[in-house]
Design a protein around this motif. Structure first.
Motif, mmCIF file in Angstrom:
data_model
loop_
_atom_site.group_PDB
_atom_site.id
_atom_site.type_symbol
_atom_site.label_atom_id
_atom_site.label_comp_id
_atom_site.label_asym_id
_atom_site.label_seq_id
_atom_site.Cartn_x
_atom_site.Cartn_y
_atom_site.Cartn_z
ATOM 1 N N GLY A 37 0.826 -1.207 0.000
ATOM 2 C CA GLY A 37 0.000 0.000 0.000
ATOM 3 C C GLY A 37 0.851 1.243 0.000
ATOM 4 N N GLN A 38 0.355 2.290 0.628
ATOM 5 C CA GLN A 38 1.062 3.568 0.684
ATOM 6 C C GLN A 38 1.496 3.860 2.113
ATOM 7 N N ILE A 39 2.789 4.104 2.314
ATOM 8 C CA ILE A 39 3.308 4.465 3.628
ATOM 9 C C ILE A 39 3.074 5.967 3.826
ATOM 10 N N LEU A 40 2.338 6.316 4.860
ATOM 11 C CA LEU A 40 1.929 7.694 5.100
ATOM 12 C C LEU A 40 2.749 8.383 6.183
ATOM 13 N N GLN A 41 3.321 7.597 7.092
ATOM 14 C CA GLN A 41 4.115 8.155 8.194
ATOM 15 C C GLN A 41 5.403 7.339 8.344
ATOM 16 N N ARG A 42 6.517 8.055 8.456
ATOM 17 C CA ARG A 42 7.810 7.427 8.738
ATOM 18 C C ARG A 42 8.478 8.225 9.857
ATOM 19 N N SER A 43 9.043 7.541 10.820
ATOM 20 C CA SER A 43 9.682 8.265 11.923
ATOM 21 C C SER A 43 10.817 7.440 12.522
ATOM 22 N N ASP A 44 11.805 8.158 13.059
ATOM 23 C CA ASP A 44 12.915 7.511 13.768
ATOM 24 C C ASP A 44 13.363 8.449 14.885
ATOM 25 N N PHE A 45 14.481 8.107 15.520
ATOM 26 C CA PHE A 45 14.963 8.880 16.670
ATOM 27 C C PHE A 45 16.428 9.284 16.489
ATOM 28 N N ASP A 46 16.849 9.356 15.220
ATOM 29 C CA ASP A 46 18.234 9.668 14.909
ATOM 30 C C ASP A 46 18.653 11.036 15.435
ATOM 31 N N ASP A 47 17.709 11.962 15.531
ATOM 32 C CA ASP A 47 18.048 13.318 15.964
ATOM 33 C C ASP A 47 18.464 13.387 17.438
ATOM 34 N N PHE A 48 18.197 12.338 18.215
ATOM 35 C CA PHE A 48 18.586 12.343 19.626
ATOM 36 C C PHE A 48 20.084 12.097 19.812
ATOM 37 N N GLY A 49 20.702 11.409 18.865
ATOM 38 C CA GLY A 49 22.145 11.198 18.930
ATOM 39 C C GLY A 49 22.572 10.156 19.948
ATOM 40 N N LEU A 80 24.769 -0.099 25.865
ATOM 41 C CA LEU A 80 23.721 -1.067 25.535
ATOM 42 C C LEU A 80 23.733 -1.323 24.034
ATOM 43 N N SER A 81 23.683 -2.587 23.664
ATOM 44 C CA SER A 81 23.827 -2.961 22.255
ATOM 45 C C SER A 81 22.698 -2.430 21.372
ATOM 46 N N ILE A 82 21.501 -2.292 21.917
ATOM 47 C CA ILE A 82 20.340 -1.982 21.070
ATOM 48 C C ILE A 82 20.470 -0.652 20.345
ATOM 49 N N GLY A 83 21.245 0.303 20.882
ATOM 50 C CA GLY A 83 21.363 1.612 20.254
ATOM 51 C C GLY A 83 22.664 1.853 19.529
ATOM 52 N N GLN A 84 23.469 0.819 19.327
ATOM 53 C CA GLN A 84 24.781 1.006 18.714
ATOM 54 C C GLN A 84 24.690 1.386 17.246
ATOM 55 N N ARG A 85 23.759 0.801 16.525
ATOM 56 C CA ARG A 85 23.620 1.112 15.094
ATOM 57 C C ARG A 85 22.972 2.472 14.875
ATOM 58 N N ARG A 86 21.900 2.736 15.635
ATOM 59 C CA ARG A 86 21.184 4.003 15.558
ATOM 60 C C ARG A 86 20.313 4.132 16.797
ATOM 61 N N PRO A 87 19.940 5.342 17.208
ATOM 62 C CA PRO A 87 19.125 5.507 18.416
ATOM 63 C C PRO A 87 17.776 4.799 18.300
ATOM 64 N N VAL A 88 17.339 4.210 19.418
ATOM 65 C CA VAL A 88 16.065 3.488 19.447
ATOM 66 C C VAL A 88 15.223 3.957 20.627
ATOM 67 N N MET A 89 13.916 3.871 20.477
ATOM 68 C CA MET A 89 13.000 4.152 21.580
ATOM 69 C C MET A 89 12.894 2.921 22.463
ATOM 70 N N SER A 90 13.024 3.140 23.781
ATOM 71 C CA SER A 90 12.947 2.043 24.731
ATOM 72 C C SER A 90 12.157 2.498 25.960
ATOM 73 N N ASN A 91 12.366 1.800 27.070
ATOM 74 C CA ASN A 91 11.642 2.097 28.304
ATOM 75 C C ASN A 91 12.638 2.083 29.466
ATOM 76 N N GLU A 92 12.734 3.191 30.177
ATOM 77 C CA GLU A 92 13.627 3.295 31.322
ATOM 78 C C GLU A 92 13.379 2.189 32.337
#
Length: 217
Positions: A37-49, A80-92
């Motif tokens: 179909g058509q992707i209408l929203q794309r988002s990431d957290f790269d701007d957090f660094g 933490l390994s999960i954010g080594q490639r790029r920033p990710v959203m997680s839970n404190e």
């Protein structure tokens, strides 16, 4: 007197739409999600660094409202390994990563890239009609790559939220590259449409024979 013919018409319509049963389907490749179909929203957290960041509770981005106990963005250099490639959203507070999906558009396509420090994850996807659980999902730890998880809602369902949980004490998951979209309008198969038209033609002929008047004026 027209009740039998009405029932016949309803049966024909049901036959042509039988494949449109409700449910959520798993999509393994991002390319397949985009082709659906058509992707209408794309988002990431790269701007957090790099490092750790707290975007606040009920943080919104790209049609998603993140509602974890304490939203945490994990970037490179955090240990933490999960954010080594790029920033990710997680839970404190470790688990789950929970969120609601905007309802201004009935999003029927949903996907994201994910990683977990170790172990597997459980994902619960919510729609307007119910919820679906996907257990024992194996993910990379994020140090070298992330894995794509994609879903398609069918039969009138659309996505309203999700919760991603690490299946183990101290197992931290993270997501990024979130996509929301809508499926293309389905076109009836030629065989099904021909059957429907044939059945309606027969029905119209019988009603004309009974009443001596056109079915539709």
């Amino acid at each position: 007197m027209f009740k039998p013919y009405k029932q016949c018409a309803i049966a024909l319509l049901a036959l042509c739409t039988a494949s449109a049963s409700a449910g959520v389907l798993r999509i393994d490749q991002r390319s397949s999600l985009e082709q659906a179909g058509q992707i209408l929203q794309r988002s990431d957290f790269d701007d957090f660094g790099a490092g750790f960041h707290f975007p606040g509770s009920a943080f919104e981005r790209g049609g998603v409202r993140y509602t974890s106990a304490e939203n945490l963005v994990v970037g490179a250099g955090s240990g933490l390994s999960i954010g080594q490639r790029r920033p990710v959203m997680s839970n404190e507070y470790w688990s789950p990563i929970s969120a609601s999906i905007a309802s201004d558009v009935p999003y029927t396509l949903f996907g994201f890239d994910a990683a977990v420090t170790q172990g597997t994850v459980e994902l619960i996807v919510a729609t307007n009609l119910g919820s679906y659980r996907f257990d024992g999902i194996a993910l990379h730890d994020g140090s070298r790559s992330l894995d794509f998880l994609g879903f398609q809602a069918t039969g009138g369902e659309y996505f309203t939220g999700f919760a991603l949980r690490g299946m183990g004490e101290g197992y931290l998951a993270g997501i990024t590259n979130v996509a929301l979209g809508s499926m293309r309008t389905a076109v009836p198969e030629p065989g099904g449409m021909a059957l429907l038209l044939l059945g309606l033609g027969v029905l119209a002929g019988r009603v004309r024979g009974w009443t001596g008047a056109p079915l539709l004026r």
